[in-house]
Write a protein that holds these residues in place. Structure first.
Motif, short mmCIF file in Angstrom:
data_model
loop_
_atom_site.label_atom_id
_atom_site.label_comp_id
_atom_site.label_asym_id
_atom_site.label_seq_id
_atom_site.Cartn_x
_atom_site.Cartn_y
_atom_site.Cartn_z
N SER A 115 0.81 -1.22 0.00
CA SER A 115 0.00 0.00 0.00
C SER A 115 0.84 1.27 0.00
O SER A 115 0.34 2.34 -0.34
CB SER A 115 -0.92 0.02 1.23
OG SER A 115 -0.16 0.18 2.42
N GLY A 116 2.10 1.18 0.42
CA GLY A 116 2.92 2.38 0.62
C GLY A 116 3.11 2.70 2.08
O GLY A 116 4.00 3.49 2.43
N TYR A 117 2.29 2.11 2.95
CA TYR A 117 2.48 2.22 4.39
C TYR A 117 3.17 0.96 4.91
O TYR A 117 2.99 -0.13 4.36
CB TYR A 117 1.13 2.38 5.10
CG TYR A 117 0.47 3.71 4.89
CD1 TYR A 117 1.06 4.88 5.36
CD2 TYR A 117 -0.75 3.82 4.22
CE1 TYR A 117 0.46 6.11 5.17
CE2 TYR A 117 -1.36 5.05 4.03
CZ TYR A 117 -0.75 6.20 4.51
OH TYR A 117 -1.34 7.41 4.32
N GLY A 118 3.92 1.11 6.00
CA GLY A 118 4.55 -0.06 6.59
C GLY A 118 5.67 0.31 7.53
O GLY A 118 5.95 1.49 7.79
N MET A 159 5.63 5.74 1.61
CA MET A 159 7.03 5.45 1.30
C MET A 159 7.24 5.28 -0.20
O MET A 159 8.33 5.55 -0.72
CB MET A 159 7.47 4.17 2.00
CG MET A 159 7.38 4.22 3.50
SD MET A 159 7.91 2.64 4.20
CE MET A 159 7.26 2.82 5.86
N PHE A 160 6.21 4.80 -0.88
CA PHE A 160 6.27 4.57 -2.33
C PHE A 160 4.83 4.56 -2.84
O PHE A 160 3.88 4.41 -2.07
CB PHE A 160 6.96 3.24 -2.64
CG PHE A 160 6.47 2.08 -1.80
CD1 PHE A 160 5.30 1.41 -2.12
CD2 PHE A 160 7.19 1.68 -0.68
CE1 PHE A 160 4.85 0.35 -1.34
CE2 PHE A 160 6.74 0.63 0.11
CZ PHE A 160 5.58 -0.04 -0.22
N ARG A 167 6.31 -3.23 2.19
CA ARG A 167 6.68 -2.96 3.57
C ARG A 167 5.65 -3.64 4.47
O ARG A 167 4.45 -3.67 4.18
CB ARG A 167 6.73 -1.47 3.88
CG ARG A 167 7.90 -0.72 3.28
CD ARG A 167 9.24 -1.16 3.81
NE ARG A 167 10.34 -0.33 3.32
CZ ARG A 167 10.93 -0.47 2.15
NH1 ARG A 167 10.51 -1.43 1.31
NH2 ARG A 167 11.92 0.32 1.79
N TYR A 168 6.12 -4.12 5.58
CA TYR A 168 5.32 -5.00 6.43
C TYR A 168 4.40 -4.24 7.39
O TYR A 168 4.72 -3.14 7.84
CB TYR A 168 6.26 -5.91 7.23
CG TYR A 168 5.55 -6.92 8.09
CD1 TYR A 168 4.73 -7.89 7.51
CD2 TYR A 168 5.67 -6.90 9.47
CE1 TYR A 168 4.06 -8.81 8.28
CE2 TYR A 168 5.01 -7.82 10.25
CZ TYR A 168 4.20 -8.76 9.66
OH TYR A 168 3.52 -9.67 10.42
N HIS A 169 3.29 -4.84 7.70
CA HIS A 169 2.44 -4.62 8.86
C HIS A 169 1.29 -3.63 8.70
O HIS A 169 0.13 -4.01 8.85
CB HIS A 169 3.28 -4.22 10.08
CG HIS A 169 2.48 -4.12 11.35
ND1 HIS A 169 1.90 -5.23 11.93
CD2 HIS A 169 2.14 -3.06 12.13
CE1 HIS A 169 1.23 -4.85 13.01
NE2 HIS A 169 1.36 -3.55 13.15
N HIS A 170 1.57 -2.33 8.43
CA HIS A 170 0.53 -1.32 8.58
C HIS A 170 -0.65 -1.51 7.64
O HIS A 170 -1.78 -1.10 7.96
CB HIS A 170 1.12 0.07 8.38
CG HIS A 170 2.02 0.51 9.50
ND1 HIS A 170 3.24 -0.08 9.74
CD2 HIS A 170 1.85 1.47 10.45
CE1 HIS A 170 3.79 0.49 10.79
NE2 HIS A 170 2.99 1.44 11.23
#
Length: 366
Positions: A115-118, A159-160, A167-170
């Motif tokens: 998603s771009g979050y993490g 982040m992207f 990126r993991y988790h969020h």
């Protein structure tokens, strides 16, 4: 097999890996063996942390097969907070050095951690901001209620662009909130009615009822020189009911037998008895690597994670080696589940912070 597993977990308790360990072995036909060692019994209710992710993935796929959700639908339809996203120009850019995202965040992006979050893996302005606004992931319980957490996350750049990194988790915190908005009620109530009660997962939820407090063991971490130190008390703390705020973005508690019922459903091709829980085509998507090689960068997670490994919807998928086709996931307090292509599965529950000791236990039980 049960005697061998019993010997392994008793040895690990004796050498101080964890005060208590429970293992559930089973298969699609209904076989189930549950063994325990140490300070808590096989009915312990434990903090499963990121083993929540496969559960949310299944809950999402059930809404997809019912026609209530589309995997490629932009989430801003239900979450206006996430419209018109901005992206850091470079990973270490200042928070105002941003460009427009090239695409909206979709449901599929959330399921695949793209998603771009993490989690931020390197120091920089974004990581500092996530620590400051209490959205950075850690082993600690969430510090904000669901809406406050989403608002804080939405105030930060991505982040992207969605689909252009991993990126993991969020993403799964966002997914939990999204599911509640799609069904128009408490996510906990929806999960209980739609998934937990039909599967007989009577002790799975976001909190432990007060009358069952004696079944919640303490959680620990290993110090640098080996001794265990408590990080969550037995029978008390954040996970005891009532919840302090909306936990749609948070993580579940469960038991060995409860999570084994969930794993058996997956092992049986998405069926539980006569009931179809997940359609085969969607289950196949869930347990297939969805991440293109260009996104499997060394900085996206811990070193070596992508060696022979992929990511489906809420689960890691082994793409090479003797366990090719195995899928599942772990939780940060020393919990793990995997399902093999032959329909067998294993659930491992401890309450120790993930580290070398827990990883040795998982390797011995692989």
């Amino acid at each position: 097999m049960t005697s061998q597993v019993q010997e392994i977990i008793e040895r690990h308790v004796a050498q101080g890996t964890a005060p208590g360990i429970v293992v559930a072995d089973g298969d699609a036909s209904g076989r189930l063996d549950v063994v325990s060692a140490g300070d808590f019994g096989d009915d312990a209710i434990v903090r499963i942390q990121s083993m929540t992710k496969p559960v949310l993935a299944v809950a999402t796929l059930r809404l997809v097969q019912d026609g209530r959700l589309d995997l490629d639908a932009p989430v801003e339809r239900w979450m206006p907070e996430l419209a018109d996203r901005r992206v850091l120009r470079t990973p270490d850019s200042a928070l105002d050095d941003v460009v427009p995202a090239t695409s909206p965040i979709t449901v599929r992006h959330l399921l695949t951690n793209t998603s771009g979050y993490g989690m931020t893996t390197t120091p920089g302005p974004l990581r500092d901001a996530m620590v400051a606004n209490r959205t950075q992931a850690s082993q600690e319980a969430v510090a904000l209620g669901a809406q406050d957490w989403l608002d804080a996350l939405a105030a930060l750049p991505l982040m992207f662009s969605p689909g252009e990194g991993w990126r993991y988790h969020h993403s799964f915190g966002v997914l939990g909130i999204l599911l509640g908005r799609v069904v128009g009620r408490s996510l906990e109530e929806h999960l209980a009615e739609d998934l937990f009660e039909p599967l007989g997962m009577v002790d799975t939820g976001y909190t432990v009822p007060r009358p069952q407090a004696h079944r919640l063991p303490a959680a620990f971490r290993h110090g640098e020189d080996g001794p265990l130190s408590p990080i969550e008390p037995a029978g008390d703390g954040f996970y005891m009911a009532p919840a302090p705020f909306d936990l749609s973005h948070a993580e579940l508690v469960s038991t060995a037998s409860d999570y084994a019922a969930f794993a058996r459903m997956l092992a049986a091709g998405g069926r539980f008895g006569d009931r179809l829980v997940v359609e085969p085509r969607l289950l196949d998507e869930m347990r297939t690597d969805r991440i293109p090689p260009r996104l499997k960068t060394p900085d996206s997670f811990f070193p070596g994670f992508w060696d022979g490994m992929g990511w489906g919807y809420g689960v890691a998928v082994q793409t090479e080696g003797p366990h090719r086709g195995r899928y599942g996931w772990s939780g940060g307090l020393g919990t793990d589940v995997y399902i093999d292509p032959d329909g067998s599965f294993r659930v491992i529950l401890t309450q120790i912070e993930m580290g070398p000791q827990a990883m040795r236990l998982f390797t011995d039980l692989a």
